[in-house]
Design a protein around this motif. Structure first.
Motif, short mmCIF file in Angstrom:
data_model
loop_
_atom_site.label_atom_id
_atom_site.label_comp_id
_atom_site.label_asym_id
_atom_site.label_seq_id
_atom_site.Cartn_x
_atom_site.Cartn_y
_atom_site.Cartn_z
N TYR A 48 0.83 -1.21 0.00
CA TYR A 48 0.00 0.00 0.00
C TYR A 48 0.86 1.26 0.00
CZ TYR A 48 -2.93 3.69 2.02
OH TYR A 48 -3.58 4.88 2.26
N LYS A 52 1.16 3.99 -2.98
CA LYS A 52 0.80 5.37 -2.65
C LYS A 52 1.91 6.33 -3.05
CE LYS A 52 0.60 6.74 1.65
NZ LYS A 52 0.19 6.91 3.07
N TYR A 80 -0.95 -7.42 -2.68
CA TYR A 80 -1.43 -6.32 -3.52
C TYR A 80 -2.95 -6.22 -3.47
CZ TYR A 80 3.03 -4.83 -5.40
OH TYR A 80 4.28 -4.29 -5.52
N ALA A 83 -3.58 -4.44 -0.37
CA ALA A 83 -3.27 -3.02 -0.54
C ALA A 83 -4.44 -2.28 -1.18
CB ALA A 83 -2.00 -2.87 -1.37
N GLN A 86 -6.95 -1.73 1.31
CA GLN A 86 -6.55 -0.67 2.23
C GLN A 86 -6.84 0.70 1.63
OE1 GLN A 86 -2.90 -1.55 4.20
NE2 GLN A 86 -2.60 0.52 4.99
N PHE A 87 -6.68 0.83 0.32
CA PHE A 87 -7.09 2.08 -0.34
C PHE A 87 -8.59 2.30 -0.16
CE2 PHE A 87 -3.10 1.91 -2.88
CZ PHE A 87 -2.75 3.25 -2.80
N GLY A 91 -7.00 3.81 3.87
CA GLY A 91 -5.67 3.68 4.44
C GLY A 91 -5.64 2.95 5.76
#
Length: 826
Positions: A48, A52, A80, A83, A86-87, A91
């Motif tokens: 992540y 970013k 991934y 990640a 997480q977006f 976050g």
């Protein structure tokens, strides 16, 4: 229309249940759940942060194991995906974890439902989707182990099995190239999601091919499907080529026995209540269905039941002695692969179309009742997650370490905290670089870390703190519970810490925090009086820390100039390319005042004669029971040693012949056996009967005089260390180092992805000279990875082309036969 309606209904049901599952997990204050879950969350967070910052493939992570190459050794696809979640969660890694569980549940259940739809058994497939996620073996992996990458494989596994079986059962007129392509691509994704699990899956399915082919007479098809699997490995070679090289290959055989157990324990449902849902429980209902399937099912379903039975038997204690002999046995902890057996059983039930509906309903009820108790893994009570982590950081003194650590922290807890400890050090609150981490195989410094753990377990605290300094730790946390029974251990630890310059700065009942004052980033200058060469050399360093450990075991890799700066050279488990040159080098060193110590147990076998001979000394096998006989020495008279420790009562070792001078011998069955003396030169000493190992295990003070005289140094003697300031700058593709001194240990782990001039690897750590050094990082073995991938694609395309041509030829022959039969013209 009815099928589409069922699909919609099941989809809605799965979405509702996924939301319920997420709500249950959120309601559990202990989430995220599982021993290794924070390890996988950290990896997802790593991906992540890289994305970013606009970095698609991070080459380096400085926070674990003195620096690691992250997604070269960490399975990239689950990380991934995490990640991306997480977006989506803004976050928040814990939010991503919640979404992950709902998504995996939905995708896994949906997979079985759609497979059922394609087999005209959608209703059964829908229920099996629920049972697949909540199967005891799967729940163990998901919520006790917390293995997120294997959870992702659980989504792919039913599809691979479905497509494989569908291809094997096809009619001759239709050879099914689409299944070959789909299996190859899906299995390649599985490899890049969990390579070890994928490997065992591939081996399991190879067994399945054989059994299915034997029952259904389709060996040719099984051979073609096997080629498809091989092509997937080659396609995944784009990543595997790099993954397989330079990776820590430390054996896990020492712990392998933990992953086998009595078969009755695996089937005892009461065990879950005793252990509160923890432990390896396969499922009594699954096993009963397995036996029923073996007895009553048809040929197509029988292959799955049979393969599942083999996996279960392989997970039992009686299989352990055999499996540990297999190549790569460290990865064959078969209890970890019980989910494979569960999937085969559920899939075989789905394909068992002759089973009567009332029996099917009864089977589903029994399977569900057996699975329900495992759901206790989702429950729990206690503090809210952040409060729990905060309290853990306080209790372990990590919180205090965050305030004072300038470079790196070593948490010596013998992995008691597991991934939680690594996460708290490097990803929670104030991230610190650590000497430890949570994915041992990715550590280039795995040997160094193993030595630290051994020194702590063995009470060699001088070595422990000295090597913590070598690894760049200005702060060290010691977990005291393993030595709490020893009243003198605390004083020994404090004394050893002070010898390396560490001071006790904080403590509680379980932990002690030591710190050495440094001003920012630092390197270490070292002066060792001895060097150890060979696979067994590290053992003596634990008791004699001034013995420097080197990576190469080959004497011919060292020069006279390099070795002559040491007072003592210790050889144990050494090798050579040129025996004469190696012997001449050691004789020359000894003639010029360097002491050469050879452990006879570590003399290699001569390729020509097969004798264990070196410098004219020959090692001969001997076995002692319970303890050594009396040791007759020229200097200290008769020595009676301590008995061998428990588990070592049968002592397999060697004595020697060919010594020029004998200083000590023993007698066994009236025969005199030399074990200590010199050869060629008074500075070349030979020691047999594995006396150094005996001391390492027992700390037998009766043999201390022999060892100190042998090495010409005191036990616990330390190297000279000096911390010096250096400047380090980390970029996405480089590390820049500025030093005012030569031969500085930067405390950074060396990787084969490092390129550039001005640095060398010493004990797996980067050493630089005075000036500015730039280490460039690049993904290694890219060309070989691309070539493997291309070869895999070509193999798959060639397979598809061959199948397509065969299919067309069959159709053409059928048309010709029809024309001839009807009187037409061909």
């Amino acid at each position: 229309m009815k099928k589409h309606l069922q699909t919609v209904i099941w989809t809605v049901v799965y979405i509702i249940l996924a939301v319920v599952l997420m709500a249950v997990i959120v309601a559990n204050p202990a989430y995220p759940l599982g021993e290794a879950v924070l390890n996988h969350i950290y990896k997802g967070g790593n991906a992540y942060e890289a994305l970013k910052n606009g970095v698609l493939w991070p080459l380096y992570d400085r926070f674990w194991y003195n620096g690691v190459s992250p997604f070269r050794y960490w399975a990239p696809i689950p990380a991934y995906i995490f990640a991306i979640l997480q977006f989506i969660s803004g976050g928040n890694p814990l939010g991503a974890y919640i979404i992950w569980n709902g998504l995996i549940f939905f995708a896994g259940a949906f997979s079985f439902m759609m497979i059922g739809k394609r087999r005209d058994r959608q209703l059964l497939g829908g229920f099996l989707g629920l049972l697949w996620f909540f199967a005891p073996a799967c729940m163990k992996v998901s919520y006790e182990d917390g293995n997120l990458q294997r959870m992702f494989c659980f989504v792919l596994l039913p599809w691979v099995l479905h497509l494989t079986e569908r291809y094997l059962r096809r009619e001759k007129e239709d050879l099914g190239r689409h299944e070959l392509i789909a299996v190859s691509l899906i299995f390649a994704v599985m490899i890049m999601s969990d390579p070890v699990f994928a490997l065992i899956t591939g081996l399991t399915f190879a067994v399945y091919f054989f059994i299915y082919s034997a029952l259904n007479h389709c060996f040719a098809r099984a051979g073609l499907m096997l080629v498809s699997y091989i092509s997937s490995i080659m396609i995944a070679g784009l990543w595997l080529a790099s993954y397989g090289k330079g990776r820590n290959a430390a054996s896990e055989l020492e712990n392998l026995h933990f992953y086998f157990q009595n078969g009755f324990k695996s089937l005892n449902p009461v065990e879950r209540f005793i252990s509160e849902g923890h432990g390896y429980y396969f499922g009594l209902a699954f096993f009963i269905l397995l036996i029923f399937g073996l007895i009553a099912s048809n040929k197509r379903s029988g292959a799955g039941f049979g393969t599942a039975g083999i996996i279960f038997l392989a997970s039992t204690s009686m299989a352990y002695p055999l499996i540990r002999l297999f190549p790569g046995a460290g990865n064959l902890g078969m209890l970890n692969y019980l989910p494979l057996a569960a999937c085969l059983i559920l899939f075989s039930l789905l394909t068992w179309k002759t089973l009567k509906k009332p029996v099917v309903i009864g089977v589903l009820i029994v399977l569900a009742l057996d699975a329900i108790p495992s759901m206790m893994l989702l429950g729990g009570s206690g503090e809210e997650t952040n409060e729990r982590l905060e309290k853990m950081a306080e209790d372990t003194l990590i919180k205090k370490a965050e305030e004072i650590t300038r470079q790196r922290l070593a948490l010596l807890d013998l992995q008691d905290l597991g991934a939680d400890g690594a996460f708290l050090v490097s990803a929670y609150d104030v991230p610190l670089m650590g000497t430890y981490g949570a994915d041992y195989r990715s550590a280039r410094t795995a040997y160094n870390i193993t030595q630290l753990d051994k020194s702590y377990s063995g009470g060699q605290f001088s070595y422990l703190f000295d090597r913590c300094l070598e690894l760049g730790n200005d702060s060290v946390i010691i977990w005291m519970e393993p030595v709490s029974w020893d009243e003198g251990a605390t004083a020994e630890i404090d004394t050893a810490a002070a010898r390396s310059g560490y001071k006790l700065v904080d403590l509680n009942e379980e932990y002690r925090l030591y710190h050495i004052d440094v001003d920012g980033q630092f390197g270490v200058l070292s002066d060792f009086s001895a060097i150890g060469i060979g696979s067994g050399a590290g053992m003596v360093s634990l008791d004699f820390p001034t013995v420097e450990e080197r990576e190469s075991t080959n004497i011919n890799d060292y020069t006279y100039e390099e070795l002559s700066k040491y007072k003592t050279i210790y050889l144990n488990g050494f090798t050579y390319d040129d025996k004469n040159a190696a012997e001449e080098l050691l004789i020359t060193l000894a003639e010029n005042g360097v002491r050469v110590v050879i452990l006879a147990d570590g003399i290699p076998e001569d390729e020509m004669s097969k004798a264990r001979e070196f410098l004219g000394v020959t090692a001969h096998d001997v076995i002692f029971s319970n303890g050594y006989p009396e040791l007759e020495t020229a200097t200290w008279g008769i020595i009676n040693t301590d008995l061998f420790p428990q588990g070592y009562t049968t002592w397999r070792t060697v004595y020697v012949t060919g010594l020029d001078k004998t200083y000590a011998r023993t007698r066994e069955d009236g025969v005199s056996l030399d074990f200590y003396g010199s050869v060629k030169n008074d500075n070349i000493m030979v020691l047999a009967i594995n006396l150094t190992y005996h001391y390492a295990l027992t700390k037998d003070k009766s043999v201390t005089p022999i060892l100190t005289e042998l090495f010409k140094m005191e036990i616990g003697q330390m190297p000279l260390r000096q911390t010096v300031p250096i400047k380090l700058a980390y970029g996405s593709d480089r590390i820049e180092i500025d030093s005012d001194y030569d031969n500085v240990d930067t405390t950074i782990a060396v990787h084969d992805s490092f390129t550039g001039d001005g640095f060398e690897s010493v004990n797996r750590l980067v050493h630089v000279d005075k000036g500015h050094t730039v280490i460039y990082m690049e993904e290694p073995y890219v060309l070989s990875g691309v070539l493997w991938c291309l070869a895999g694609v070509i193999t798959l395309l060639g397979l598809v082309a061959a199948v397509t041509i065969a299919e067309r030829n069959r159709k053409r022959r059928k048309e010709l036969e029809e024309l001839r039969r009807t009187g037409g013209v061909a």
